[in-house]
Write a protein that holds these residues in place. Structure first.
Motif, PDB file in Angstrom:
ATOM      1  N   THR A   4       0.818  -1.202   0.000  1.00 46.49           N
ATOM      2  CA  THR A   4       0.000   0.000   0.000  1.00 46.49           C
ATOM      3  C   THR A   4       0.858   1.260   0.000  1.00 46.49           C
ATOM      4  OG1 THR A   4      -1.728  -1.197   1.153  1.00 46.49           O
ATOM      5  CG2 THR A   4      -1.876   1.183   1.187  1.00 46.49           C
ATOM      6  N   THR A   5       0.705   2.048  -1.045  1.00 44.69           N
ATOM      7  CA  THR A   5       1.460   3.286  -1.199  1.00 44.69           C
ATOM      8  C   THR A   5       0.583   4.527  -1.004  1.00 44.69           C
ATOM      9  OG1 THR A   5       1.058   3.179  -3.581  1.00 44.69           O
ATOM     10  CG2 THR A   5       3.151   2.270  -2.784  1.00 44.69           C
ATOM     11  N   VAL A   6      -0.643   4.340  -0.531  1.00 41.02           N
ATOM     12  CA  VAL A   6      -1.612   5.445  -0.439  1.00 41.02           C
ATOM     13  C   VAL A   6      -1.047   6.615   0.364  1.00 41.02           C
ATOM     14  CG1 VAL A   6      -3.899   6.141   0.383  1.00 41.02           C
ATOM     15  CG2 VAL A   6      -3.605   3.939  -0.752  1.00 41.02           C
ATOM     16  N   GLU A   7      -0.635   6.375   1.604  1.00 37.14           N
ATOM     17  CA  GLU A   7      -0.155   7.467   2.462  1.00 37.14           C
ATOM     18  C   GLU A   7       1.129   8.082   1.913  1.00 37.14           C
ATOM     19  OE1 GLU A   7      -1.866   9.016   4.778  1.00 37.14           O
ATOM     20  OE2 GLU A   7      -3.453   7.594   4.297  1.00 37.14           O
ATOM     21  N   HIS A   8       1.998   7.259   1.370  1.00 35.85           N
ATOM     22  CA  HIS A   8       3.242   7.772   0.790  1.00 35.85           C
ATOM     23  C   HIS A   8       2.932   8.742  -0.352  1.00 35.85           C
ATOM     24  CE1 HIS A   8       7.560   7.694   0.249  1.00 35.85           C
ATOM     25  NE2 HIS A   8       7.371   7.569  -1.049  1.00 35.85           N
ATOM     26  N   ASN A   9       1.980   8.375  -1.227  1.00 36.89           N
ATOM     27  CA  ASN A   9       1.619   9.251  -2.347  1.00 36.89           C
ATOM     28  C   ASN A   9       1.012  10.553  -1.861  1.00 36.89           C
ATOM     29  OD1 ASN A   9       2.469   8.159  -4.816  1.00 36.89           O
ATOM     30  ND2 ASN A   9       0.894   6.596  -4.704  1.00 36.89           N
ATOM     31  N   ARG A  10       0.232  10.510  -0.813  1.00 36.69           N
ATOM     32  CA  ARG A  10      -0.409  11.732  -0.302  1.00 36.69           C
ATOM     33  C   ARG A  10       0.615  12.739   0.213  1.00 36.69           C
ATOM     34  NH1 ARG A  10      -5.780   8.788   2.095  1.00 36.69           N
ATOM     35  NH2 ARG A  10      -6.675   8.456   0.028  1.00 36.69           N
ATOM     36  N   LEU A  11       1.816  12.274   0.530  1.00 32.83           N
ATOM     37  CA  LEU A  11       2.872  13.161   1.005  1.00 32.83           C
ATOM     38  C   LEU A  11       3.807  13.625  -0.117  1.00 32.83           C
ATOM     39  CD1 LEU A  11       3.827  11.183   4.242  1.00 32.83           C
ATOM     40  CD2 LEU A  11       2.395  13.244   4.075  1.00 32.83           C
ATOM     41  N   ARG A  12       3.683  13.047  -1.306  1.00 30.52           N
ATOM     42  CA  ARG A  12       4.635  13.313  -2.389  1.00 30.52           C
ATOM     43  C   ARG A  12       4.442  14.659  -3.082  1.00 30.52           C
ATOM     44  NH1 ARG A  12       7.954   9.167  -3.990  1.00 30.52           N
ATOM     45  NH2 ARG A  12       8.183   9.872  -6.123  1.00 30.52           N
ATOM     46  N   GLN A  13       3.210  15.108  -3.241  1.00 29.84           N
ATOM     47  CA  GLN A  13       2.953  16.380  -3.903  1.00 29.84           C
ATOM     48  C   GLN A  13       2.024  17.226  -3.054  1.00 29.84           C
ATOM     49  OE1 GLN A  13       2.405  13.488  -6.000  1.00 29.84           O
ATOM     50  NE2 GLN A  13       4.415  13.659  -6.923  1.00 29.84           N
ATOM     51  N   ASN A  14       2.228  18.523  -3.127  1.00 31.79           N
ATOM     52  CA  ASN A  14       1.363  19.460  -2.423  1.00 31.79           C
ATOM     53  C   ASN A  14       0.435  20.102  -3.451  1.00 31.79           C
ATOM     54  OD1 ASN A  14       0.153  21.495  -0.990  1.00 31.79           O
ATOM     55  ND2 ASN A  14       2.059  22.386  -0.218  1.00 31.79           N
ATOM     56  N   PHE A  15      -0.859  19.869  -3.324  1.00 29.44           N
ATOM     57  CA  PHE A  15      -1.830  20.399  -4.271  1.00 29.44           C
ATOM     58  C   PHE A  15      -2.458  21.708  -3.788  1.00 29.44           C
ATOM     59  CE2 PHE A  15      -2.398  15.697  -5.256  1.00 29.44           C
ATOM     60  CZ  PHE A  15      -1.593  15.751  -6.382  1.00 29.44           C
ATOM     61  N   GLU A  16      -1.947  22.249  -2.697  1.00 27.14           N
ATOM     62  CA  GLU A  16      -2.525  23.460  -2.121  1.00 27.14           C
ATOM     63  C   GLU A  16      -2.521  24.589  -3.150  1.00 27.14           C
ATOM     64  OE1 GLU A  16      -1.503  26.371   1.574  1.00 27.14           O
ATOM     65  OE2 GLU A  16      -1.235  24.221   1.885  1.00 27.14           O
ATOM     66  N   HIS A  94      -9.138   9.044  -4.838  1.00 27.66           N
ATOM     67  CA  HIS A  94      -9.593   7.779  -5.455  1.00 27.66           C
ATOM     68  C   HIS A  94      -8.431   7.064  -6.151  1.00 27.66           C
ATOM     69  CE1 HIS A  94     -11.667   4.938  -8.027  1.00 27.66           C
ATOM     70  NE2 HIS A  94     -11.191   5.559  -9.087  1.00 27.66           N
ATOM     71  N   LEU A  95      -7.663   7.812  -6.950  1.00 27.73           N
ATOM     72  CA  LEU A  95      -6.601   7.180  -7.740  1.00 27.73           C
ATOM     73  C   LEU A  95      -5.488   6.597  -6.870  1.00 27.73           C
ATOM     74  CD1 LEU A  95      -6.367   9.644 -10.746  1.00 27.73           C
ATOM     75  CD2 LEU A  95      -7.367   7.348 -10.716  1.00 27.73           C
ATOM     76  N   ASP A  96      -5.174   7.244  -5.756  1.00 27.25           N
ATOM     77  CA  ASP A  96      -4.141   6.701  -4.867  1.00 27.25           C
ATOM     78  C   ASP A  96      -4.547   5.337  -4.323  1.00 27.25           C
ATOM     79  OD1 ASP A  96      -2.512   8.906  -5.248  1.00 27.25           O
ATOM     80  OD2 ASP A  96      -2.973   9.821  -3.322  1.00 27.25           O
ATOM     81  N   ILE A  97      -5.833   5.134  -4.097  1.00 31.28           N
ATOM     82  CA  ILE A  97      -6.319   3.823  -3.641  1.00 31.28           C
ATOM     83  C   ILE A  97      -6.307   2.834  -4.804  1.00 31.28           C
ATOM     84  CG2 ILE A  97      -8.349   2.585  -2.773  1.00 31.28           C
ATOM     85  CD1 ILE A  97      -8.905   5.176  -1.110  1.00 31.28           C
ATOM     86  N   ARG A  98      -6.761   3.260  -5.963  1.00 30.96           N
ATOM     87  CA  ARG A  98      -6.771   2.389  -7.140  1.00 30.96           C
ATOM     88  C   ARG A  98      -5.356   1.921  -7.496  1.00 30.96           C
ATOM     89  NH1 ARG A  98      -9.199   3.872 -13.183  1.00 30.96           N
ATOM     90  NH2 ARG A  98      -7.784   2.490 -14.290  1.00 30.96           N
ATOM     91  N   TYR A 103       2.580   1.523  -6.696  1.00 33.78           N
ATOM     92  CA  TYR A 103       2.742   2.676  -7.589  1.00 33.78           C
ATOM     93  C   TYR A 103       2.940   3.963  -6.792  1.00 33.78           C
ATOM     94  CZ  TYR A 103       1.232  -0.177 -11.516  1.00 33.78           C
ATOM     95  OH  TYR A 103       1.146  -1.152 -12.485  1.00 33.78           O
ATOM     96  N   LEU A 104       3.909   4.765  -7.240  1.00 35.05           N
ATOM     97  CA  LEU A 104       4.165   6.077  -6.670  1.00 35.05           C
ATOM     98  C   LEU A 104       3.927   7.139  -7.736  1.00 35.05           C
ATOM     99  CD1 LEU A 104       7.468   5.365  -4.722  1.00 35.05           C
ATOM    100  CD2 LEU A 104       5.160   5.586  -3.776  1.00 35.05           C
ATOM    101  N   ARG A 105       3.530   8.317  -7.300  1.00 30.89           N
ATOM    102  CA  ARG A 105       3.320   9.435  -8.228  1.00 30.89           C
ATOM    103  C   ARG A 105       4.641  10.156  -8.477  1.00 30.89           C
ATOM    104  NH1 ARG A 105      -0.135  13.188  -5.273  1.00 30.89           N
ATOM    105  NH2 ARG A 105      -1.227  11.721  -3.946  1.00 30.89           N
TER     106      ARG A 105
END
Length: 184
Positions: A4-16, A94-98, A103-105
């Motif tokens: 599971t890479t979900v949390e790792h991906n959420r930290l990779r880019q800042n969409f703010e 959604h895509l991070d879960i899929r 997979y990493l972004r």
């Protein structure tokens, strides 16, 4: 075996502060568009080749009998055609879960078919992830695809739909089409 890479991906880019982000799809994201998008355009990225080298323990196979799905492998001079989608940042929830199984972004420059360009994100399963299967003879890869199935359906369906989608884009991917030929 799901990595599971979900949390790792959420930290990779800042969409703010961003209202939209480009996403490059080169596998099932071309033909299975189960997310909202603002705009969709054929695109190409350079230096990457599509390969059925990633294990699928959660979609097209099981932990006991993984299927094979595509990832990108660095290859100087290679061109990988796909589909770019301009999406709202919320779509990545959604895509991070899929795309969670290894997979990493990553950020990548994309060139659209009208020769304009943009920076986008792409999901890549690198050789360092535990679900990476790596290269094998094409006949062996096709055999594994033929016998694998998971919650998202038969692995063969993934390969056949990808080949069809690539033809619709006007792409000739020797790796994908060789596997399709062995499968048939």
């Amino acid at each position: 075996m799901t990595i599971t890479t979900v949390e790792h991906n959420r930290l990779r880019q800042n969409f703010e502060g961003l209202s939209s982000v480009w996403l490059f799809g080169y596998g099932s994201l071309i033909y299975k568009v189960d997310f909202p998008f603002i705009e969709q355009r054929p695109a190409t990225i350079e230096g990457w080749a599509r390969r059925f080298w990633q294990g699928s323990h959660d979609h097209r196979g099981t932990p006991e009998a993984p299927g094979r799905v595509v990832t990108l492998i660095e290859q100087p001079g290679a061109l990988c055609k796909g589909m770019a989608y301009r999406v709202s940042p919320e779509v990545f929830e959604h895509l991070d879960i899929r795309e969670k199984n290894g997979y990493l972004r990553f950020s990548t420059p994309m060139v659209f078919h009208d020769d304009s360009s943009a920076e986008g994100l792409v999901y890549i399963a690198t050789a360092e992830n535990a679900a990476f299967l790596g290269p094998a003879p094409s006949v062996d890869i096709a055999r594994q695809i033929a016998r694998s199935s998971g919650p998202s359906g038969p692995n063969s369906e993934y390969l056949l739909k990808l080949a069809e989608a690539l033809r619709a884009l006007g792409d000739h991917d020797p790796h994908v089409f060789e596997l399709e030929s062995h499968l048939r």
